[in-house]
Design an enzyme around this catalytic site. Structure first.
Site, mmCIF file in Angstrom:
data_model
loop_
_atom_site.group_PDB
_atom_site.id
_atom_site.type_symbol
_atom_site.label_atom_id
_atom_site.label_comp_id
_atom_site.label_asym_id
_atom_site.label_seq_id
_atom_site.Cartn_x
_atom_site.Cartn_y
_atom_site.Cartn_z
ATOM 1 N N CYS A 19 7.877 12.759 9.183
ATOM 2 C CA CYS A 19 9.294 12.156 10.147
ATOM 3 C C CYS A 19 8.637 12.885 11.562
ATOM 4 O O CYS A 19 7.730 13.389 11.779
ATOM 5 C CB CYS A 19 9.923 13.446 9.060
ATOM 6 N N ARG A 44 7.022 7.708 14.304
ATOM 7 C CA ARG A 44 7.051 9.017 13.064
ATOM 8 C C ARG A 44 7.793 8.612 12.504
ATOM 9 O O ARG A 44 7.372 9.153 10.716
ATOM 10 C CB ARG A 44 7.161 9.863 13.571
ATOM 11 N N TRP A 93 11.495 9.065 7.663
ATOM 12 C CA TRP A 93 10.999 8.353 6.612
ATOM 13 C C TRP A 93 10.541 8.767 5.153
ATOM 14 O O TRP A 93 9.353 9.300 5.137
ATOM 15 C CB TRP A 93 9.207 8.166 7.734
ATOM 16 N N GLY A 120 6.860 17.595 6.159
ATOM 17 C CA GLY A 120 6.319 18.084 5.410
ATOM 18 C C GLY A 120 6.465 17.688 3.530
ATOM 19 O O GLY A 120 7.625 16.816 3.548
ATOM 20 N N GLU A 502 -9.577 -5.990 9.642
ATOM 21 C CA GLU A 502 -9.402 -5.560 10.187
ATOM 22 C C GLU A 502 -8.641 -6.503 11.238
ATOM 23 O O GLU A 502 -6.792 -6.677 10.407
ATOM 24 C CB GLU A 502 -9.857 -4.802 11.537
ATOM 25 N N LYS A 506 -4.248 -6.322 10.161
ATOM 26 C CA LYS A 506 -3.367 -6.119 11.322
ATOM 27 C C LYS A 506 -1.868 -7.688 11.344
ATOM 28 O O LYS A 506 -1.502 -7.343 11.474
ATOM 29 C CB LYS A 506 -4.004 -6.784 12.755
HETATM 30 O O1 M6R Z 1 -4.435 7.771 11.597
HETATM 31 P P1 M6R Z 1 -5.483 6.920 10.820
HETATM 32 O O2 M6R Z 1 -6.216 6.289 11.476
HETATM 33 O O3 M6R Z 1 -6.139 8.202 9.504
HETATM 34 O O4 M6R Z 1 -4.476 6.651 9.935
HETATM 35 C C1 M6R Z 1 -4.826 5.778 8.679
HETATM 36 C C2 M6R Z 1 -3.677 4.514 8.186
HETATM 37 O O5 M6R Z 1 -2.946 4.748 7.681
HETATM 38 C C3 M6R Z 1 -4.105 3.489 10.026
HETATM 39 O O6 M6R Z 1 -5.221 2.216 9.939
HETATM 40 C C4 M6R Z 1 -2.706 2.250 9.344
HETATM 41 O O7 M6R Z 1 -3.507 0.956 8.325
HETATM 42 C C5 M6R Z 1 -2.573 1.232 10.545
HETATM 43 N N1 M6R Z 1 -1.255 1.064 10.151
HETATM 44 C C6 M6R Z 1 -3.127 0.130 11.145
HETATM 45 O O8 M6R Z 1 -3.156 -0.626 11.662
#
Ligand code: M6R
Length: 629
Positions: A19, A44, A93, A120, A502, A506
């Site tokens: 959140c 967030r 969220w 949290g 990737e 995406k």
């Molecule tokens: O903030 P982080 O790099 O640890 O996040 C990891 C994944 O949650 C993040 O890369 C997620 O897969 C993205 N939505 C990808 O675009």
């Protein structure tokens, strides 16, 4: 005994959220400021939201399921400009406990005098709730958070009398002492002209203003108001009034340095692009440049990090832990570092590493956590586990003072700038740049070879820019075509296999097309069964030692009727004999080809999602940082 359902903590089923929280105390109308701040951190979480305003000795609570705009639309002018100068807000969220008005924050105590916003998870909330219920408290939500205002109320014995900052701080401290789990909270109390904030394993900052102060989960929330930021640390509790900020940790006052944020709100806004994601893809050349500039002075690479691990230097290796896109960056980083430095690198999904019987010699292995946000729960847990093994740990992150930086022994910042789009783009490319720098830094290659690589690395901002300038129109055309399908495969080999993964991630996360990333040579071991004229294959065809083999794979794919779009270098005419369409990218040596290929695939995903009319910056069911396991 197998891992039984009973052994799983109950909160895993019941609660979990990430959140954004904000607070304002000052001389201006608080509600518009709070709503604006919440909008800036809506990435967030955006399934429900709420605000609590202290107004001339009274209070108002507005909350609902849905977005900030939705909440705002339902506020009358008199409510919107009600005169309140202190307020807190929340954007949520939810993973459990449903996005609803009753579960939206702020949550109140029984008397409606204490309001709390929380980011949290309170792990032991169930037992606290039972205890409070037995004492006569009534609960209106299914959230873990609601126990906090009740606990504060219970701790605050003299609540019917005038309240002061010290009493409220002590009451909050007492309440927090019952909690296990993670929290960043802001507390507003009727009759008190300030706010109390506290953090434990969830980020929280204070924005320092002139006769006003702000509190938030993240800097973009306050940046339009101030660039003077105090990062609260684990265990900090702060009393924030319009003219003063008092911070305490472990029972004693502490001074936290005020930092001047150099990026402006413009950096955190869309800057003229329709979506943050497109803006951020267009910032990829700059992210590469800024990351290089951070660690490269002329021909010298310096991370300011001690890379030595104890024990036998010959046994030295790196283990990378990460999730999602950062995991694919790590997979690519493994190949880059092994190619350039000949240092063995192992890559593990953080969520798997945390629960595996991993064999790890802490004296020989350096663990690197790759995380854009620095807040991903799985990755933070992996860092902690690595420390328990006695490993030296390094956080590679984009976010200043994020939780990963506090856990790891050392930090390397990727310098991509704030990334707001849920789909990671420029952070991925900046992570790759760190791996090129690391590979070269750790290498023992001859100076001439080193300089040759370095020169090519320095050209990468330009190479990325060329894709944006020259390939974009062609990519849009192919995106229009791809957008008509419901399934797609992305294939690559070697250093470009993670780039294919990737590209597929995406596409699926923002366009909702089912996309699978595969090693080009693996399709024939099963997925061939799925190939038809309705399953386009996007193939990365970089001329490297696997090129001929991959061309052969294209022949096999086409024989099954699947249309093939290749990502290939300018001037590669051979490829046209094997595929239906080609997206051209500038020529590089094979090891650097992930950079242009990534830019092309990010654009392809973006334009495909756009052609399908998708939300893009806020894909369904996803949030920017995943702070729950
Ligand atoms: O903030 P982080 O790099 O640890 O996040 C990891 C994944 O949650 C993040 O890369 C997620 O897969 C993205 N939505 C990808 O675009």
């Amino acid at each position: 005994m197998p891992y039984s359902l009973l052994a799983i903590p109950q909160w895993l089923f019941l609660k979990g959220k990430m959140c954004g929280i904000v607070g304002y105390v000052g001389e201006r109308e608080a509600l518009p400021i709070i709503l604006e701040s919440l909008k800036r951190i809506e990435y967030r979480g955006y399934d429900s939201c709420g605000v609590f305003v202290l107004e001339n000795g009274d209070s108002k609570l507005h909350k609902d399921a849905g977005t900030i705009d939705h909440l705002k639309e339902n506020l009358s002018e008199s409510e919107y400009l009600g005169g309140g100068k202190i307020a807190i807000g929340h954007t949520r969220w939810a993973t459990h406990g449903g996005p609803s008005k009753k579960n939206a924050h702020p949550h109140l105590d029984g008397k409606g005098e204490i309001a709390v916003v929380h980011n949290g998870i309170i792990e032991n909330f169930q037992s606290i709730k039972e205890m409070l219920l037995s004492q006569g408290c009534e609960f209106v939500s299914e959230t873990d958070t609601e126990v906090i205002p009740h606990l504060i109320n219970r701790s605050f014995k003299k609540f019917d009398q005038a309240v002061n900052a010290a009493q409220i701080k002590e009451a909050v401290k007492e309440a927090l002492s019952h909690l296990t789990g993670s929290y960043a909270i802001i507390v507003a109390v009727k009759g008190f002209d300030g706010l109390v904030a506290a953090r434990n394993e969830s980020p929280l900052i204070i924005g320092v203003g002139d006769r006003e102060n702000f509190i938030a989960s993240d800097v973009p929330a306050v940046l339009e108001q101030t660039n003077r930021i105090i990062y609260l640390e684990e265990g900090d509790i702060a009393v924030v009034e319009k003219d003063s900020i008092y911070i305490e940790n472990g029972g004693a006052e502490v001074k936290r340095e005020e930092k001047l944020i150099e990026w402006t709100i413009g950096d955190a806004e869309k800057g003229g692009y329709e979506h943050f994601m497109l803006k951020e893809i267009h910032e990829e050349p700059r992210a590469i440049m800024d990351t290089l500039r951070g660690y490269l002075v002329e021909e010298e690479i310096n991370f300011g990090v001690d890379f030595k691990v104890e024990g036998d230097a010959k046994g030295k290796s790196i283990l990378m832990v990460a999730c999602g896109t950062s995991y694919y960056a790590a997979m690519c980083g493994k190949q880059i570092i092994e190619n350039l430095a000949k240092v063995p690198v192992q890559v593990e999904l953080a969520s798997e590493f945390n629960y595996s019987d991993f064999v790890l010699d802490g004296t020989k292995v350096m663990v690197m956590a790759i995380t854009q946000s620095g807040e991903t729960a799985d990755t933070l847990m992996a860092l902690k586990k690595a420390k328990r093994y006695g490993c030296k740990t390094v956080a590679i992150t984009n976010v200043l003072d994020s939780s990963a930086t506090r856990i790891a022994d050392e930090t390397i910042y990727i310098r991509a700038g704030p990334e707001i789009g849920v789909a990671a783009t420029k952070s991925f490319i900046a992570q790759l740049v760190i791996f090129y720098l690391l590979g070269l830094f750790l290498s023992k290659m001859p100076a001439s070879e080193f300089l040759e690589h370095l020169e090519e690395l320095k050209r990468m901002p330009q190479i990325a820019q060329m894709v944006l300038d020259e390939a974009d129109i062609n990519i849009r055309k192919h995106a229009g075509y791809l957008s008509k399908y419901e399934h797609a495969f992305f294939v690559g080999r070697g250093v470009n296999l993670p780039i294919a993964l990737e590209g597929a991630l995406k596409l699926k996360e923002i366009s909702y097309i089912h996309a699978e990333g595969y090693a080009a040579g693996e399709l024939k071991h099963g997925p061939f069964a799925l190939l038809t004229e309705d399953t386009p294959v996007i193939a990365i065809l970089t001329p490297d030692n696997t090129y001929e083999k991959t061309l052969g794979n294209m022949k096999e794919i086409k024989a099954r009727g699947a249309p093939v779009i290749a990502i290939a270098e300018e001037g590669d005419e051979e490829v046209e004999k094997y595929v239906d369409e080609v997206i051209r990218v500038p020529e590089t040596s094979a090891i650097f080809s992930p950079i242009p290929n990534t830019v092309a695939l990010h654009l392809l995903a973006y334009w495909t999602a756009k052609a399908r009319g998708c939300e893009i910056d806020k894909p369904r069911n996803l949030a920017k940082s995943v702070t729950v396991e």
